[in-house]
Design an enzyme around this catalytic site. Structure first.
Site, PDB file in Angstrom:
ATOM      1  N   VAL A   1       0.830  -1.208   0.000  1.00 47.72           N
ATOM      2  CA  VAL A   1       0.000   0.000   0.000  1.00 47.72           C
ATOM      3  C   VAL A   1       0.864   1.257   0.000  1.00 47.72           C
ATOM      4  CG1 VAL A   1      -1.620   1.310   1.403  1.00 47.72           C
ATOM      5  CG2 VAL A   1      -1.907  -1.148   1.158  1.00 47.72           C
TER       6      VAL A   1
ATOM      7  N   GLU B   1      -7.275   2.912   2.142  1.00 48.89           N
ATOM      8  CA  GLU B   1      -7.004   2.595   0.738  1.00 48.89           C
ATOM      9  C   GLU B   1      -7.954   1.499   0.272  1.00 48.89           C
ATOM     10  OE1 GLU B   1      -5.657  -0.378  -0.258  1.00 48.89           O
ATOM     11  OE2 GLU B   1      -5.408  -1.217   1.762  1.00 48.89           O
ATOM     12  N   PHE B   2      -8.263   1.547  -1.020  1.00 47.89           N
ATOM     13  CA  PHE B   2      -9.114   0.504  -1.613  1.00 47.89           C
ATOM     14  C   PHE B   2      -8.376  -0.166  -2.770  1.00 47.89           C
ATOM     15  CE2 PHE B   2     -12.146   3.555   0.294  1.00 47.89           C
ATOM     16  CZ  PHE B   2     -12.765   2.700   1.195  1.00 47.89           C
TER      17      PHE B   2
ATOM     18  N   ASN C   1     -14.503  -4.370   3.217  1.00 49.67           N
ATOM     19  CA  ASN C   1     -13.833  -5.665   3.055  1.00 49.67           C
ATOM     20  C   ASN C   1     -14.690  -6.808   3.597  1.00 49.67           C
ATOM     21  OD1 ASN C   1     -11.660  -4.729   1.685  1.00 49.67           O
ATOM     22  ND2 ASN C   1     -10.159  -5.038   3.310  1.00 49.67           N
TER      23      ASN C   1
ATOM     24  N   PHE D   1     -17.177 -10.508  -7.243  1.00 50.40           N
ATOM     25  CA  PHE D   1     -17.018 -11.223  -5.969  1.00 50.40           C
ATOM     26  C   PHE D   1     -18.051 -12.321  -5.781  1.00 50.40           C
ATOM     27  CE2 PHE D   1     -13.400  -9.414  -3.852  1.00 50.40           C
ATOM     28  CZ  PHE D   1     -13.120  -8.382  -4.721  1.00 50.40           C
ATOM     29  N   LEU D   2     -18.519 -12.869  -6.900  1.00 47.00           N
ATOM     30  CA  LEU D   2     -19.403 -14.034  -6.840  1.00 47.00           C
ATOM     31  C   LEU D   2     -18.760 -15.210  -7.574  1.00 47.00           C
ATOM     32  CD1 LEU D   2     -22.977 -12.488  -7.346  1.00 47.00           C
ATOM     33  CD2 LEU D   2     -21.908 -13.275  -5.222  1.00 47.00           C
TER      34      LEU D   2
ATOM     35  N   CYS E   1      -5.534  -9.117   3.464  1.00 48.56           N
ATOM     36  CA  CYS E   1      -6.579  -8.161   3.862  1.00 48.56           C
ATOM     37  C   CYS E   1      -7.851  -8.836   4.392  1.00 48.56           C
ATOM     38  CB  CYS E   1      -6.931  -7.255   2.691  1.00 48.56           C
ATOM     39  SG  CYS E   1      -5.502  -6.369   2.073  1.00 48.56           S
TER      40      CYS E   1
ATOM     41  N   LYS F   1      -7.651 -11.100   7.654  1.00 48.85           N
ATOM     42  CA  LYS F   1      -7.234 -10.266   8.791  1.00 48.85           C
ATOM     43  C   LYS F   1      -8.329  -9.247   9.146  1.00 48.85           C
ATOM     44  CE  LYS F   1      -4.197  -6.927   7.794  1.00 48.85           C
ATOM     45  NZ  LYS F   1      -4.548  -5.558   8.098  1.00 48.85           N
TER      46      LYS F   1
ATOM     47  N   ARG G   1       0.821 -14.808   1.125  1.00 46.55           N
ATOM     48  CA  ARG G   1       0.396 -14.693   2.527  1.00 46.55           C
ATOM     49  C   ARG G   1      -1.083 -15.065   2.658  1.00 46.55           C
ATOM     50  NH1 ARG G   1       1.926  -8.686   3.761  1.00 46.55           N
ATOM     51  NH2 ARG G   1       1.308  -8.548   1.578  1.00 46.55           N
TER      52      ARG G   1
HETATM   53  C1  UGA Z   1      -9.024  -6.381  -0.985  1.00 46.02           C
HETATM   54  C2  UGA Z   1     -10.125  -5.426  -1.470  1.00 46.02           C
HETATM   55  O1  UGA Z   1     -10.705  -5.936  -2.666  1.00 46.02           O
HETATM   56  C3  UGA Z   1      -9.569  -4.037  -1.708  1.00 46.02           C
HETATM   57  O2  UGA Z   1     -10.623  -3.146  -2.041  1.00 46.02           O
HETATM   58  C4  UGA Z   1      -8.888  -3.545  -0.425  1.00 46.02           C
HETATM   59  O3  UGA Z   1      -8.310  -2.265  -0.609  1.00 46.02           O
HETATM   60  C5  UGA Z   1      -7.805  -4.545  -0.034  1.00 46.02           C
HETATM   61  O4  UGA Z   1      -8.388  -5.836   0.172  1.00 46.02           O
HETATM   62  C6  UGA Z   1      -7.160  -4.074   1.254  1.00 46.02           C
HETATM   63  O5  UGA Z   1      -7.851  -3.981   2.265  1.00 46.02           O
HETATM   64  O6  UGA Z   1      -5.987  -3.706   1.239  1.00 46.02           O
HETATM   65  P1  UGA Z   1      -7.117  -7.842  -2.181  1.00 46.02           P
HETATM   66  O7  UGA Z   1      -6.929  -8.510  -0.870  1.00 46.02           O
HETATM   67  O8  UGA Z   1      -5.920  -7.366  -2.916  1.00 46.02           O
HETATM   68  O9  UGA Z   1      -8.078  -6.548  -2.033  1.00 46.02           O
HETATM   69  O10 UGA Z   1      -7.836  -8.894  -3.132  1.00 46.02           O
HETATM   70  P2  UGA Z   1      -9.296  -9.189  -3.661  1.00 46.02           P
HETATM   71  O11 UGA Z   1      -9.301  -9.045  -5.129  1.00 46.02           O
HETATM   72  O12 UGA Z   1     -10.308  -8.438  -2.929  1.00 46.02           O
HETATM   73  O13 UGA Z   1      -9.432 -10.739  -3.326  1.00 46.02           O
HETATM   74  C7  UGA Z   1      -9.427 -11.218  -1.989  1.00 46.02           C
HETATM   75  C8  UGA Z   1      -9.623 -12.702  -1.960  1.00 46.02           C
HETATM   76  O14 UGA Z   1     -10.959 -13.043  -2.340  1.00 46.02           O
HETATM   77  C9  UGA Z   1      -8.729 -13.485  -2.917  1.00 46.02           C
HETATM   78  O15 UGA Z   1      -8.205 -14.621  -2.267  1.00 46.02           O
HETATM   79  C10 UGA Z   1      -9.640 -13.884  -4.049  1.00 46.02           C
HETATM   80  O16 UGA Z   1      -9.241 -15.072  -4.697  1.00 46.02           O
HETATM   81  C11 UGA Z   1     -10.937 -14.073  -3.309  1.00 46.02           C
HETATM   82  N1  UGA Z   1     -12.120 -13.932  -4.197  1.00 46.02           N
HETATM   83  C12 UGA Z   1     -12.424 -12.728  -4.747  1.00 46.02           C
HETATM   84  C13 UGA Z   1     -12.906 -15.037  -4.468  1.00 46.02           C
HETATM   85  O17 UGA Z   1     -12.642 -16.149  -3.968  1.00 46.02           O
HETATM   86  N2  UGA Z   1     -13.989 -14.891  -5.294  1.00 46.02           N
HETATM   87  C14 UGA Z   1     -14.314 -13.703  -5.864  1.00 46.02           C
HETATM   88  O18 UGA Z   1     -15.328 -13.646  -6.601  1.00 46.02           O
HETATM   89  C15 UGA Z   1     -13.503 -12.595  -5.584  1.00 46.02           C
END
Ligand code: UGA
Length: 436
Positions: free
Chosen positions: A11, A150-151, A210, A251-252, A262, A265, A329
């Site tokens: 970040v 942050e997002f 989140n 996210f489905l 993220c 945690k 991680r």
């Molecule tokens: C997430 C959020 O999406 C961000 O908006 C946020 O800023 C960030 O955390 C943070 O707090 O720093 P990130 O952890 O990089 O981002 O990854 P994501 O794309 O959100 O995925 C998270 C987990 O969900 C992954 O393991 C992914 O494989 C899983 N996931 C996601 C699924 O299993 N299915 C989905 O449809 C989407």
């Protein structure tokens, strides 16, 4: 503006590089001297698409500088971001020791009126605590406190920073708001909405976003279990849901669950926070439980396929917690690998970017040069991360390489019809299986 960013992790570094690209003068600082030396040469210490170029350009323009000395980084800064780690304690609560000590040090070195901005994800109420923690330091009277969560998502972090969907600023004083409006003016002028709230609301909103996304993932994973019992197809169900804009398709994607630094945690920290506030929110417990169950369901398919796991060779495709990153991680793939190893399997893995990080964490993993190399002689192949290249796998070649042609698809990457036609048995997630 003169900006300082304390902590050059994922970040922090993206924040540094993107603010420099927006025209600010940015100093990044980190206690890790080696990392700073690397950054001074314009090299990013981790893989993130587009970040290398942004860091290089920033350093070359002279607008982006790095130092390991807070005494050099802080004086003169109008905006100082704290983006140090907030790792979970044993009980799941966020550990804020680094945040506290950085705030104190910043206040000691502040020389001009500025804003200390929480960028790290911190529980609601941290802003007030920071103010208290700093009050005895010499420059504390110069600093306002703000929250600017942050997002960024790993893998698309540069785009998320340069073209954000929204900017959230929590502050309690007009001076802090004004500074943050000036900082983000280049993005707001391009149409990015800037949402202003009080500090506590901004802190809380970050966790809630989140937790809600994690809830979507767990919801569809629970639906996948139902689909497996009825013969329905979870991908089609998700498409139907997603066609309704009130629900949205993102996210489905059902799979072996969410991971990374993220969601797991932040959901736990949010659980702790609401618990401490005396509110019961069992929905959050379910999000975690279903997530664990999703991994278990994938493992169970591998066990079912292999009959006895001990002594079998399992090929694993994908080790990072999601595509587009080398981050392992809290990766569900890594948990699955460790479980298979502990049950006596040999694991041979391929990942386009995460192999060295994975090997450092679990040295027992055998490393393959590509998916076909991984498949050679394997009794089962498991897809754990939906890297683009896995969508284009030559499944016939995979089938020829394997000892038993059998694929468990933990991310629904493959087309069941194509896999079936290649003569493989196929166990997807929440979709009808193909058994040969
Ligand atoms: C997430 C959020 O999406 C961000 O908006 C946020 O800023 C960030 O955390 C943070 O707090 O720093 P990130 O952890 O990089 O981002 O990854 P994501 O794309 O959100 O995925 C998270 C987990 O969900 C992954 O393991 C992914 O494989 C899983 N996931 C996601 C699924 O299993 N299915 C989905 O449809 C989407």
């Amino acid at each position: 503006m003169r900006v300082t960013v304390v902590g050059t992790g994922h970040v922090g570094l993206v924040t540094c590089a993107s603010l420099a690209a927006l025209g600010h003068e940015v100093v990044g600082t980190d206690a890790d001297g080696e990392k700073i030396a690397q950054l001074q040469r314009g090299l990013s210490p981790f893989f993130e698409p587009g970040l290398d170029e942004l860091v290089r350009e920033g350093v070359a323009s002279g607008r982006l500088n790095f130092t390991s000395e807070m005494a050099e980084a802080v004086p003169g800064a109008e905006v100082i971001f704290i983006s140090v780690g907030t790792p979970p304690k044993v009980d799941g609560e966020a550990n804020l020791i680094a945040v506290e000590s950085v705030a104190r040090e910043v206040a000691r070195h502040a020389t001009v009126e500025g804003v200390l901005v929480e960028k790290s994800t911190v529980p609601a109420g941290t802003g007030a605590r920071l103010r208290r923690a700093m009050r005895h330091e010499s420059g504390a009277h110069l600093l306002e406190v703000a929250s600017n969560p942050e997002f960024l998502s790993e893998g698309t972090a540069v785009r998320d920073a340069m073209e954000p969907q929204r900017i959230l600023v929590g502050a309690d004083s007009e001076r802090a708001f004004q500074a943050m409006r000036r900082l983000y003016a280049p993005l707001v002028e391009r149409g990015t909405p800037l949402i202003e709230t009080d500090v506590e609301t901004a802190e809380l909103a970050k966790y809630v976003c989140n937790a809600f996304l994690a809830l979507k993932v767990s919801f569809i994973n629970a639906v996948a279990r139902v689909c497996e019992r009825t013969g329905a197809d979870v991908v089609d169900v998700a498409d139907v849901m997603g066609a309704d804009p009130r629900i949205g398709r993102s996210f489905l994607n059902a799979g072996l669950g969410f991971g990374g630094s993220c969601f797991p945690k932040d959901v736990r920290a949010f659980q702790r926070l609401v618990g401490r506030l005396g509110y019961e929110f069992p929905l959050l417990d379910e999000v975690v439980r279903v997530n664990e169950e999703s991994l278990e369901a994938t493992l169970e398919k591998v066990r079912e396929a292999l009959w006895n796991v001990e002594g079998k060779r399992v090929a694993v495709l994908g080790l990072s917690y999601k595509p587009g990153t080398d981050d392992v991680r809290f990766s569900p793939a890594m948990v699955l690998v460790q479980r298979l190893l502990s049950e006596g399997a040999t694991v041979v893995a391929y990942d386009p970017h995460a192999l060295s990080n994975a090997k450092a964490e679990v040295p027992e993993i055998e490393v393959a040069t590509d998916p076909y190399d991984a498949a050679e002689g394997a009794h089962c192949l498991v897809i754990c991360t939906e890297w683009d290249e896995f969508h284009r796998l030559d499944v016939e070649r995979i089938a020829r390489a394997m000892a038993h042609p059998l694929i468990v698809d933990g991310r629904n990457v493959l087309d069941p019809a194509v896999v079936g036609a290649a003569g493989l048995s196929y166990f997807p997630t929440g979709r009808p299986m193909v058994v040969r």
